[in-house]
Design a protein around this motif. Structure first.
Motif, PDB file in Angstrom:
ATOM      1  N   ALA A 503       0.825  -1.212   0.000  1.00 16.59           N
ATOM      2  CA  ALA A 503       0.000   0.000   0.000  1.00 16.59           C
ATOM      3  C   ALA A 503       0.850   1.248   0.000  1.00 16.59           C
ATOM      4  CB  ALA A 503      -0.920  -0.009   1.224  1.00 16.59           C
ATOM      5  N   VAL A 504       0.175   2.370  -0.396  1.00 11.12           N
ATOM      6  CA  VAL A 504       0.843   3.679  -0.388  1.00 11.12           C
ATOM      7  C   VAL A 504       1.031   4.111   1.060  1.00 11.12           C
ATOM      8  CG1 VAL A 504       0.664   6.108  -1.082  1.00 11.12           C
ATOM      9  CG2 VAL A 504      -0.178   4.286  -2.602  1.00 11.12           C
ATOM     10  N   GLY A 505       2.204   4.728   1.350  1.00  7.08           N
ATOM     11  CA  GLY A 505       2.401   5.279   2.685  1.00  7.08           C
ATOM     12  C   GLY A 505       3.806   5.065   3.192  1.00  7.08           C
ATOM     13  N   ASN A 506       3.973   5.332   4.475  1.00  6.02           N
ATOM     14  CA  ASN A 506       5.289   5.184   5.104  1.00  6.02           C
ATOM     15  C   ASN A 506       5.568   3.710   5.423  1.00  6.02           C
ATOM     16  OD1 ASN A 506       5.804   7.963   5.050  1.00  6.02           O
ATOM     17  ND2 ASN A 506       4.644   8.275   6.959  1.00  6.02           N
ATOM     18  N   HIS A 507       6.775   3.256   5.075  1.00  6.70           N
ATOM     19  CA  HIS A 507       7.201   1.877   5.312  1.00  6.70           C
ATOM     20  C   HIS A 507       8.487   1.884   6.147  1.00  6.70           C
ATOM     21  CE1 HIS A 507       4.451   1.407   1.988  1.00  6.70           C
ATOM     22  NE2 HIS A 507       4.605   0.072   1.952  1.00  6.70           N
ATOM     23  N   SER A 508       8.777   0.719   6.743  1.00  6.11           N
ATOM     24  CA  SER A 508      10.071   0.557   7.447  1.00  6.11           C
ATOM     25  C   SER A 508      10.520  -0.899   7.345  1.00  6.11           C
ATOM     26  CB  SER A 508       9.963   0.982   8.916  1.00  6.11           C
ATOM     27  OG  SER A 508       9.106   0.099   9.624  1.00  6.11           O
ATOM     28  N   ILE A 509      11.836  -1.028   7.330  1.00  6.67           N
ATOM     29  CA  ILE A 509      12.446  -2.364   7.323  1.00  6.67           C
ATOM     30  C   ILE A 509      13.257  -2.491   8.607  1.00  6.67           C
ATOM     31  CG2 ILE A 509      14.044  -3.927   6.160  1.00  6.67           C
ATOM     32  CD1 ILE A 509      13.405  -2.432   3.567  1.00  6.67           C
ATOM     33  N   GLU A 522      15.466   0.880   8.525  1.00  7.85           N
ATOM     34  CA  GLU A 522      15.380   1.942   7.524  1.00  7.85           C
ATOM     35  C   GLU A 522      13.902   2.286   7.308  1.00  7.85           C
ATOM     36  OE1 GLU A 522      16.368   2.958   2.821  1.00  7.85           O
ATOM     37  OE2 GLU A 522      17.098   1.073   3.707  1.00  7.85           O
ATOM     38  N   LYS A 523      13.601   3.599   7.290  1.00  8.17           N
ATOM     39  CA  LYS A 523      12.238   4.077   7.035  1.00  8.17           C
ATOM     40  C   LYS A 523      12.215   4.798   5.705  1.00  8.17           C
ATOM     41  CE  LYS A 523      11.137   4.668  11.941  1.00  8.17           C
ATOM     42  NZ  LYS A 523      10.702   5.620  12.998  1.00  8.17           N
ATOM     43  N   PHE A 524      11.099   4.621   4.952  1.00 10.95           N
ATOM     44  CA  PHE A 524      11.004   5.258   3.645  1.00 10.95           C
ATOM     45  C   PHE A 524       9.528   5.376   3.245  1.00 10.95           C
ATOM     46  CE2 PHE A 524      11.324   0.737   3.104  1.00 10.95           C
ATOM     47  CZ  PHE A 524      10.407   0.405   2.128  1.00 10.95           C
ATOM     48  N   SER A 525       9.240   6.169   2.247  1.00 13.55           N
ATOM     49  CA  SER A 525       7.883   6.382   1.740  1.00 13.55           C
ATOM     50  C   SER A 525       7.728   5.625   0.428  1.00 13.55           C
ATOM     51  CB  SER A 525       7.617   7.874   1.528  1.00 13.55           C
ATOM     52  OG  SER A 525       6.313   8.074   1.004  1.00 13.55           O
ATOM     53  N   HIS A 526       6.592   4.954   0.275  1.00 15.62           N
ATOM     54  CA  HIS A 526       6.354   4.137  -0.905  1.00 15.62           C
ATOM     55  C   HIS A 526       5.081   4.612  -1.598  1.00 15.62           C
ATOM     56  CE1 HIS A 526       6.564   0.765  -3.568  1.00 15.62           C
ATOM     57  NE2 HIS A 526       5.408   0.231  -3.120  1.00 15.62           N
ATOM     58  N   LEU A 549       9.153  -6.257   7.209  1.00 18.20           N
ATOM     59  CA  LEU A 549       8.715  -5.130   6.381  1.00 18.20           C
ATOM     60  C   LEU A 549       7.376  -4.630   6.933  1.00 18.20           C
ATOM     61  CD1 LEU A 549       8.861  -3.256   3.902  1.00 18.20           C
ATOM     62  CD2 LEU A 549       7.721  -5.074   2.599  1.00 18.20           C
ATOM     63  N   LYS A 550       7.362  -3.413   7.489  1.00 16.78           N
ATOM     64  CA  LYS A 550       6.145  -2.819   8.047  1.00 16.78           C
ATOM     65  C   LYS A 550       5.534  -1.866   7.025  1.00 16.78           C
ATOM     66  CE  LYS A 550       7.702  -2.940  12.876  1.00 16.78           C
ATOM     67  NZ  LYS A 550       7.936  -2.124  14.098  1.00 16.78           N
ATOM     68  N   THR A 551       4.287  -2.142   6.684  1.00 13.80           N
ATOM     69  CA  THR A 551       3.556  -1.269   5.768  1.00 13.80           C
ATOM     70  C   THR A 551       2.365  -0.663   6.526  1.00 13.80           C
ATOM     71  OG1 THR A 551       1.984  -2.925   4.962  1.00 13.80           O
ATOM     72  CG2 THR A 551       4.192  -2.915   3.944  1.00 13.80           C
ATOM     73  N   PRO A 552       1.655   0.311   5.935  1.00 14.46           N
ATOM     74  CA  PRO A 552       0.478   0.868   6.638  1.00 14.46           C
ATOM     75  C   PRO A 552      -0.599  -0.168   6.902  1.00 14.46           C
ATOM     76  CG  PRO A 552       1.217   2.380   4.933  1.00 14.46           C
ATOM     77  CD  PRO A 552       1.998   1.119   4.756  1.00 14.46           C
ATOM     78  N   ALA A 553      -0.620  -1.247   6.107  1.00 10.08           N
ATOM     79  CA  ALA A 553      -1.702  -2.217   6.253  1.00 10.08           C
ATOM     80  C   ALA A 553      -1.289  -3.461   7.037  1.00 10.08           C
ATOM     81  CB  ALA A 553      -2.211  -2.623   4.870  1.00 10.08           C
ATOM     82  N   ILE A 554      -0.012  -3.934   6.857  1.00 12.24           N
ATOM     83  CA  ILE A 554       0.371  -5.231   7.417  1.00 12.24           C
ATOM     84  C   ILE A 554       1.886  -5.296   7.544  1.00 12.24           C
ATOM     85  CG2 ILE A 554       0.612  -6.390   5.183  1.00 12.24           C
ATOM     86  CD1 ILE A 554      -0.732  -8.835   6.445  1.00 12.24           C
TER      87      ILE A 554
END
Length: 563
Positions: A503-509, A522-526, A549-554
């Protein structure tokens, strides 16, 4: 001390006769092969004709009924006097010898009877008689007058045998002179006559000149090259002949310098490899000989083309103290152990005193002590004092024995991975199936149920076996549960991270180690859709990690293996 063995070829010396004719010829007759080995030789005879009518036989005494043995010792010689029948140039003297002779001598011509008169000529002559009786011609050049008495003297050179055979008439009937054999104390064996002939030449007599400067009709050659003789009859006729000689070098051989060894010791004498035949002084035929006593040793070697050489060495004995050397069945080991010691000393020791500080037996009088036990960890010295009948020697080896403690090992489980305590090397096993090929890391990820343990080693090779951990089940995750892909995996820290529909939004690994500690984030916008991201983690240690991998949804999880 070295000696070169030389073999001189057996040769039949041909007599030379001269006839009066207007032409002159000369032919060199080698009396053996013209190809031979170094330190051998070949006799070259110049057979010539055409001396002219001016050379004539003057004096002759050919009655041979009692040969005598002349001595080749310092000061010995023999002489024969004769009365010249014609005036002219004494150009040739034939002398009688018998039995094998191969060497050189000195031929002197004096005026008067004996050797007290004027010396008219002196020259070195070659003497070779193969066997039986030989009448040898010697070219000379001395002016003589009819009716005068002259004497020729023969002095043997070093290679002439002692004794050697001289042809004589007993008693002498030659009225023109006397014969005598002389030793340093005076003359003896008078009243004989030597077998001889003299020739006198005027103009037209034959002369010889070899390329090596000799003016004799016979020479002994022992080096490679072309030998040429030129004969001249004094009346304008000259003849030339040549022969080519090839000499092969003697085999290279060196037993070394004379030496001294200790009583009871040995020395290996080595003649080298590559020879066809070996013959030592004791009759053995190997390339080496073990010398164990004082004395002279020699070997004769023959190479493939038949050339020989010899060398010798003198060995002396000396009273020597022992030279200590020791060995043990082990010197570095893990845990408590009993070992054996061995005396390797030279020069025949007869008594031994060992010291083993730190062992259960601290000393021994045996030559080779056994079952010496070390029951504590550490490094220990070993001392040996060895004596023979002459003296003693002492050897102290510091920290010669090293006993190391076996490392302890245990394994534990973190999530689905097994870990060993830190060590130098590892090998994982499964109880029922045995060694697991390739499982040599500190960690192991079981893929099937079973009992697992690890054998860990320290830096010196001491090993310890861990406890057993039983794995009863392996969690199987379907591909749908693992939306996150790591390519390649395992890797060296450089890999590509994939996720199919993010999904669109802020992600982190987030990456954590086996203990759950966060080691990288590491944090980044996708912008949404498929995710492809290059990761570089070469600064992390090898091992097993968890990547999230953390996404806005899961959140998606995957195992990461760095090698």
């Amino acid at each position: 001390m070295k000696t070169i063995v030389s073999f001189v070829f057996t040769i039949l010396l041909l007599g030379i006769s001269f006839k009066a004719n207007s032409q002159c010829t000369v032919t060199i007759n080698p009396q053996s092969t013209t190809t031979f080995c170094d330190n051998d030789s070949v006799v070259l005879i110049a057979s010539a004709t055409g001396g002219g009518s001016s050379q004539q036989l003057d004096q002759s005494q050919l009655n041979y009924n009692g040969g005598t043995s002349a001595r080749n010792l310092p000061g010995y010689s023999e002489w024969q006097s004769f009365t010249a029948g014609v005036t002219g140039t004494l150009s040739q003297i034939d002398l009688g010898f018998f039995n094998y002779i191969n060497g050189t001598g000195t031929l002197n011509i004096f005026s008067g009877t004996g050797t007290g008169g004027a010396l008219l000529q002196t020259q070195t002559v070659n003497v070779f008689c193969a066997s039986g009786s030989c009448t040898l011609p010697f070219a000379v050049n001395a002016s003589i007058i009819s009716g005068q008495v002259y004497t020729f003297q023969f002095i043997p050179g070093p290679a002439i045998p002692d004794p050697y055979g001289v042809q004589v008439e007993v008693p002498g009937t030659y009225s023109g002179g006397d014969f005598a054999i002389v030793d340093p104390s005076g003359t003896y064996l008078t009243g004989f006559d030597m077998v001889f002939q003299t020739y006198v030449s005027g103009p037209g007599g034959l002369t010889y000149l070899w390329s090596n400067g000799s003016v004799d009709s016979v020479i002994v050659a022992n080096t490679s090259g072309t030998y040429t003789v030129t004969v001249n009859n004094g009346s304008g006729c000259t003849a030339v002949d040549s022969v080519q000689l090839t000499v092969y070098p003697a085999p290279a051989l060196n037993l070394g310098d004379d030496t001294t060894i200790c009583i009871g010791s040995t020395l290996l004498l080595d003649a080298g490899i590559g020879f066809s035949v070996y013959l030592w002084n004791d009759g053995s035929t190997n390339s080496t000989l073990m010398a164990d006593t004082a004395g002279d040793y020699f070997v004769i070697v023959t190479n493939a083309i038949g050339c020989t050489n010899t060398d010798s060495i003198e060995i002396l004995n000396s009273n020597c103290a022992p030279v200590i050397s020791i060995a043990s069945s082990d010197s570095a080991f893990c845990e408590k152990k009993c070992i054996d010691f061995f005396d390797l000393s030279t020069n025949n020791p007869i008594s031994w005193q060992w010291y083993f500080p730190g062992a259960d037996s601290v000393s021994s009088l045996l030559q080779n002590p056994t079952n010496i036990c070390y029951n504590s960890y550490g490094s220990f010295d070993v001392t040996l004092i060895a004596c023979n009948a002459f003296s003693c020697d002492t050897l102290i080896l510091t920290n010669f024995i090293n006993e190391y403690q076996t490392p302890s090992d245990s394994i534990y489980q973190s999530n689905d991975t097994l870990y060993s305590m830190p060590g130098y090397s590892y090998q994982w096993y499964e109880v029922s199936s045995g060694l697991i090929t390739g499982a040599t890391n500190q960690y192991y990820y079981p893929t099937t149920p079973g009992g697992y343990f690890c054998v860990a080693s320290n830096a010196i090779g001491c090993m310890s076996t861990s406890n057993v951990i039983t794995i009863t089940g392996i969690k199987q995750s379907s591909i749908s549960n693992w939306q996150l892909a790591i390519i390649p995996n395992p890797n060296d820290g450089a890999f590509m991270l994939y996720e199919g529909n993010t999904a669109v939004g802020n992600h982190s690994i987030v990456i954590t180690d086996y203990a759950g500690r966060k080691v990288w984030e590491e944090k980044f916008s996708h912008l949404g859709g498929e995710l492809k991201k290059q990761i570089s983690l070469q600064n992390l240690a090898k091992g097993i990690y968890s990547i999230e991998l953390k996404t806005p949804a899961i959140s998606h999880y995957q195992k990461l293996i760095l090698q």
